[in-house]
Design a protein around this motif. Structure first.
Motif, PDB file in Angstrom:
ATOM      1  N   CYS A 223      76.190  -2.630  16.561  1.00 18.61           N
ATOM      2  CA  CYS A 223      75.518  -1.332  16.441  1.00 18.61           C
ATOM      3  C   CYS A 223      75.033  -1.152  15.017  1.00 18.61           C
ATOM      4  CB  CYS A 223      76.477  -0.197  16.820  1.00 18.61           C
ATOM      5  SG  CYS A 223      75.866   1.428  16.314  1.00 18.61           S
ATOM      6  N   CYS A 236      72.464   6.408  17.539  1.00 12.60           N
ATOM      7  CA  CYS A 236      73.917   6.442  17.649  1.00 12.60           C
ATOM      8  C   CYS A 236      74.482   7.519  16.731  1.00 12.60           C
ATOM      9  CB  CYS A 236      74.525   5.080  17.317  1.00 12.60           C
ATOM     10  SG  CYS A 236      76.219   4.939  17.951  1.00 12.60           S
ATOM     11  N   GLY A 238      76.721   6.943  14.598  1.00 13.68           N
ATOM     12  CA  GLY A 238      77.188   6.295  13.369  1.00 13.68           C
ATOM     13  C   GLY A 238      76.623   4.880  13.319  1.00 13.68           C
ATOM     14  N   HIS A 240      78.158   1.424  13.705  1.00 15.24           N
ATOM     15  CA  HIS A 240      79.476   0.914  14.083  1.00 15.24           C
ATOM     16  C   HIS A 240      79.684  -0.569  13.808  1.00 15.24           C
ATOM     17  CE1 HIS A 240      79.334   4.671  16.675  1.00 15.24           C
ATOM     18  NE2 HIS A 240      80.376   4.826  15.897  1.00 15.24           N
ATOM     19  N   CYS A 253      80.127   4.661  21.089  1.00 14.88           N
ATOM     20  CA  CYS A 253      78.889   4.077  20.580  1.00 14.88           C
ATOM     21  C   CYS A 253      77.752   4.190  21.607  1.00 14.88           C
ATOM     22  CB  CYS A 253      79.122   2.614  20.209  1.00 14.88           C
ATOM     23  SG  CYS A 253      77.634   1.836  19.548  1.00 14.88           S
ATOM     24  N   ASN A 254      76.729   4.945  21.233  1.00 14.95           N
ATOM     25  CA  ASN A 254      75.575   5.122  22.128  1.00 14.95           C
ATOM     26  C   ASN A 254      74.785   3.835  22.322  1.00 14.95           C
ATOM     27  OD1 ASN A 254      76.148   7.804  22.458  1.00 14.95           O
ATOM     28  ND2 ASN A 254      74.583   8.530  21.016  1.00 14.95           N
ATOM     29  N   VAL A 255      74.700   3.027  21.271  1.00 16.28           N
ATOM     30  CA  VAL A 255      73.927   1.785  21.362  1.00 16.28           C
ATOM     31  C   VAL A 255      74.540   0.872  22.428  1.00 16.28           C
ATOM     32  CG1 VAL A 255      73.381  -0.357  20.130  1.00 16.28           C
ATOM     33  CG2 VAL A 255      72.973   1.869  19.030  1.00 16.28           C
TER      34      VAL A 255
HETATM   35 ZN    ZN Z   1      77.162   2.901  17.556  1.00 14.97          ZN
END
Ligand code: ZN
Length: 456
Positions: A223, A236, A238, A240, A253-255
């Motif tokens: 990420c 995201c 952050g 990560h 984690c959105n990614v």
């Molecule tokens: Zn992330």
């Protein structure tokens, strides 16, 4: 035929019709009488549209409604406010569904003797909720809109079902005069509202990934703070770096979850949303929960990614999603929730709750793996001290509202403890960050639940 015979036949026909009519009335009486007798404004049961017999108490015996001499709510204003959406109001804006469902049992109606109220025989409905937990949850919401729900996933007993905003039914405010303060005040948000889930929905995507992507546990992801999926940038929360699947869930984690959703595809995600109950309604004690929705049948790839991380058009109902948390904690199935423990009249038990299962929502190994991952998130991210010192699992969500409004804070999870097998959900509307806003509320509410269950 002579005149006399004609008259005899006529009398016989009349007698036959009378008998038939009586038969119909007797049959209808046996089928419908409990409804007739508790029909709103029936003089035997209601005075000015309210019940005049029977009590409703919490799981510990605290009176929350005493209908013996006209409807009177609890003595404590905070208790009245916290129970409003379960008991209804006097004006008929909030349906008293528990009274409607068990009204005839509560007034001791039976089909042979009708309604009677003699001597010390008195009806009592015992709820599964705890008055102290209700008050604690409402105080912890501290005037913010939202809901707190907690239930025992082994038995189905709901200990907490608070909806905010609320008001004191004995001191009704000017609701129309303050539309913002009282927005949706007549809605029981726990039972009858739906919300954008935000990242708590990653628990549905994760369940699908555990089943459908064989090497999910051994993969590493990267990420960099955002990723382009289907030609659109998924942002995201952050940066990560390198992380495995468990860490991706813990850090939300959105990614990673956007990529996983795109890989799973719309059909698989829709199948899992349905399987774990997102689109399902639960009916109990005279009410039916609102159904959530998950429809990515026409979604572009980027929209599918957003749907897999709990945005797009996703909707969940808090009571249903709490039940899903119970199923994760309980090996893939859970008890269906309910609110009424029993209804007694004098010495006789008129109704007693029984536990019914959701059926299998998840494969048991999937449920156990997901529960472990959620526990890992509590240990490494959310803080074990927030969960009454008990073995807990959880997932936060920060659900974007759009339109310049702050995000809704959401947190869902469970305790895995043989004495306190509880699943829970908290939603704080426009509360901001899910974990930081919701865990202090949960900390207080779960501690109150432990006290209430110790007193059982
Ligand atoms: Zn992330």
């Amino acid at each position: 035929m002579n005149k006399l015979a004609k008259r005899a036949w006529f009398a016989l026909a009349l007698a036959g019709m009378l008998l038939l009519g009586m038969g119909v009335i007797v049959v209808r009486y046996f089928i419908d009488s409990p409804d007739w007798v508790t029909f709103q404004n029936s003089p035997h049961v209601y005075t000015d549209g309210v019940m005049n017999s029977g009590k409703i108490v919490d799981r510990g015996g605290t009176v929350v409604l005493d209908a013996t001499n006209g409807k009177s709510y609890a003595d404590s204003a905070s208790l009245r406010r916290s129970m409003l959406h379960l008991l209804g109001d006097r004006e008929g804006n909030i349906t008293p569904f528990l009274l409607q469902e068990y009204g005839s049992e509560l007034v001791g109606f039976d089909r042979i003797n009708g309604t009677y109220s003699t001597g010390k025989r008195e009806g009592q409905m015992m709820l599964t909720v705890s008055a102290d937990v209700q008050r604690t949850a409402l105080a912890a919401l501290d005037g913010r809109k939202g809901t707190v729900g907690v239930y025992n996933y082994k038995t189905g007993e709901i200990l907490c079902a608070v909806s905010s905003p609320t008001y004191d039914p004995d001191d009704v405010p000017d609701v129309e005069g303050s539309p913002e303060t009282y927005e949706g005040v007549y809605v029981n948000r726990f039972l009858h509202a739906t919300y954008t889930p935000g990242s708590v929905f990653k628990l549905v995507t994760a369940a699908a990934a555990l089943d459908e992507i064989p090497d999910i546990g051994s993969r590493t992801f990267t990420c960099e703070g955002s990723a382009v999926i289907g030609g659109e940038t998924i942002q995201c929360n952050g940066v990560h770096g390198t992380l495995n699947f468990e860490e991706a869930l813990a850090h939300s984690c959105n990614v990673v979850f956007g990529e996983i959703a795109a890989e799973l595809g719309p059909k698989t995600l829709m199948r899992y949303a349905e399987q774990v109950g997102v689109t399902r309604r639960y009916s109990f004690d005279g009410t039916t929960t609102a159904a959530g929705s998950f429809d990515v049948s026409n979604a572009a790839e980027s929209e599918l990614a957003w749907a897999g991380i709990g945005q797009y058009t996703d909707q969940i109902n808090p009571c249903q999603y709490m039940t899903y948390m119970g199923a994760i904690a309980n090996g893939g199935s859970a008890a269906e929730p309910y609110l009424v423990k029993e209804v007694t009249y004098g010495d006789s038990v008129k109704y007693k709750a029984s536990t019914s299962s959701t059926g299998r929502l998840l494969d048991s190994t999937t449920a156990d793996r997901l529960a472990d991952m959620m526990h890992n998130a509590v240990v490494n991210v959310y803080g074990e001290w927030n969960f009454a010192g008990l073995y807990a699992g959880g997932k936060s969500g920060t659900a974007e509202n759009g339109g310049g409004k702050a995000a809704n804070a959401v947190f869902a999870g469970f305790l895995q403890d043989s004495d306190y097998p509880l699943a829970f959900i908290v939603v704080v509307e426009e509360g901001g960050g899910g974990a930081s806003v919701c865990t202090p509320i949960l900390s207080q509410v779960l501690s109150a639940c432990v006290v209430a269950m110790d007193a059982d």
